[in-house]
Design a protein around this motif. Structure first.
Motif, mmCIF file in Angstrom:
data_model
loop_
_atom_site.group_PDB
_atom_site.id
_atom_site.type_symbol
_atom_site.label_atom_id
_atom_site.label_comp_id
_atom_site.label_asym_id
_atom_site.label_seq_id
_atom_site.Cartn_x
_atom_site.Cartn_y
_atom_site.Cartn_z
ATOM 1 N N GLY A 72 -0.559 9.382 10.792
ATOM 2 C CA GLY A 72 -0.731 8.386 11.840
ATOM 3 C C GLY A 72 -0.220 6.988 11.615
ATOM 4 N N SER A 73 -1.067 6.123 11.073
ATOM 5 C CA SER A 73 -0.757 4.695 10.998
ATOM 6 C C SER A 73 0.410 4.380 10.074
ATOM 7 C CB SER A 73 -1.990 3.912 10.542
ATOM 8 O OG SER A 73 -2.323 4.244 9.208
ATOM 9 N N PHE A 74 0.881 5.349 9.296
ATOM 10 C CA PHE A 74 2.005 5.111 8.397
ATOM 11 C C PHE A 74 3.348 5.380 9.054
ATOM 12 C CE2 PHE A 74 -1.555 5.582 5.537
ATOM 13 C CZ PHE A 74 -1.334 4.539 4.651
ATOM 14 N N PHE A 75 3.341 5.909 10.281
ATOM 15 C CA PHE A 75 4.580 6.205 10.983
ATOM 16 C C PHE A 75 5.070 4.941 11.692
ATOM 17 C CE2 PHE A 75 7.423 8.455 13.907
ATOM 18 C CZ PHE A 75 8.014 9.324 13.018
ATOM 19 N N VAL A 76 5.531 3.969 10.880
ATOM 20 C CA VAL A 76 5.969 2.664 11.379
ATOM 21 C C VAL A 76 7.272 2.277 10.678
ATOM 22 C CG1 VAL A 76 3.630 1.854 11.913
ATOM 23 C CG2 VAL A 76 4.573 1.461 9.634
ATOM 24 N N SER A 77 7.954 1.267 11.214
ATOM 25 C CA SER A 77 9.220 0.835 10.623
ATOM 26 C C SER A 77 9.027 0.168 9.267
ATOM 27 C CB SER A 77 9.949 -0.119 11.574
ATOM 28 O OG SER A 77 9.153 -1.260 11.820
ATOM 29 N N ASP A 78 7.830 -0.329 8.979
ATOM 30 C CA ASP A 78 7.558 -0.982 7.700
ATOM 31 C C ASP A 78 7.050 0.000 6.644
ATOM 32 O OD1 ASP A 78 8.327 -3.445 8.633
ATOM 33 O OD2 ASP A 78 6.313 -4.021 9.260
ATOM 34 N N PHE A 79 7.232 1.294 6.873
ATOM 35 C CA PHE A 79 6.788 2.316 5.914
ATOM 36 C C PHE A 79 7.570 2.210 4.607
ATOM 37 C CE2 PHE A 79 7.367 6.501 3.965
ATOM 38 C CZ PHE A 79 6.047 6.843 3.726
ATOM 39 N N ARG A 80 6.863 2.317 3.504
ATOM 40 C CA ARG A 80 7.456 2.363 2.170
ATOM 41 C C ARG A 80 6.699 3.401 1.358
ATOM 42 N NH1 ARG A 80 10.204 -0.336 4.886
ATOM 43 N NH2 ARG A 80 11.122 -2.365 4.493
ATOM 44 N N PHE A 81 7.367 3.952 0.336
ATOM 45 C CA PHE A 81 6.673 4.818 -0.604
ATOM 46 C C PHE A 81 7.170 4.504 -2.005
ATOM 47 C CE2 PHE A 81 10.519 7.146 0.283
ATOM 48 C CZ PHE A 81 10.845 7.798 -0.898
#
Length: 197
Positions: A72-81
């Motif tokens: 959910g909330s991690f499906f954004v343009s600012d996602f990093r791993f």
């Protein structure tokens, strides 16, 4: 859902080595991190079996595969791993074939990526979806063509209302390769390339 798939190889240096590999995700460019997976030397991290006291260099059969997920909330343009390896006196850790795959994409995102037409996923394997928008209702043809322009399959032929559409696309009968998908309505045609793997 976002999946992080990767291959890894590791050998304990001795029976007490308990190195740790952690996978973290962030939805704000790394300001905060959330732990999604931890593999330890005494458990799943070890891909060899018996400890190796010297320098470890993996052979082809000494690799394992793992998958970490973010919802959910991690499906954004600012996602990093990120991967974090904590040494406890063991051998080197090897990572390879790191793949990042997103979950379902909204119609708006797919349509914004091209001329109001997309095949998702692309490359496709078995089944996919044709995603497109029509400015006005009426008869429409959705067809799969080879690169020479020959029709191989008809996805839809008939009336459609104005707006956004998702149609199933069966690619199981198509050989691996590059294809064209065309949406025709009146004298207007839109075409997108897609790959079957």
């Amino acid at each position: 859902e976002i999946t992080i798939n990767y291959r890894y190889a590791y050998a304990r240096r001795n029976s007490s080595s308990n190195d740790r590999l952690r996978v973290f995700v962030s939805n704000n460019c790394g300001e905060n991190w959330s732990l999604r997976q931890m593999l330890t030397g005494g458990n799943l991290l070890n891909t060899v079996g018996a400890p190796i006291s010297g320098g470890f260099v993996p052979t082809a059969d000494q690799w394992a595969e793992a998958t970490a997920t973010a919802q959910g909330s991690f499906f954004v343009s600012d996602f990093r791993f990120k991967f974090e390896f904590e040494s406890d006196g063991g051998n080197h850790l090897y990572l390879d074939h790191i793949n990042l795959n997103g979950g379902a994409v909204g119609v708006e995102e797919l349509l914004a990526a091209g001329d109001g037409l997309a095949v998702w996923p692309n490359p496709a394997s078995g089944t996919a979806e044709v995603v497109f928008a029509l400015a006005h209702g009426g008869a429409a043809q959705v067809e799969v063509l080879d690169l020479a322009g020959r029709r191989l399959a008809t996805v839809h032929a008939g009336p459609l209302v104005a707006g956004e559409h998702r149609l199933p696309l069966n690619t199981a009968n198509l050989a691996q390769g590059l294809y064209l998908l065309t949406v025709r309505q009146g004298d207007r045609a839109r075409t997108v390339r897609f790959v079957v793997d």
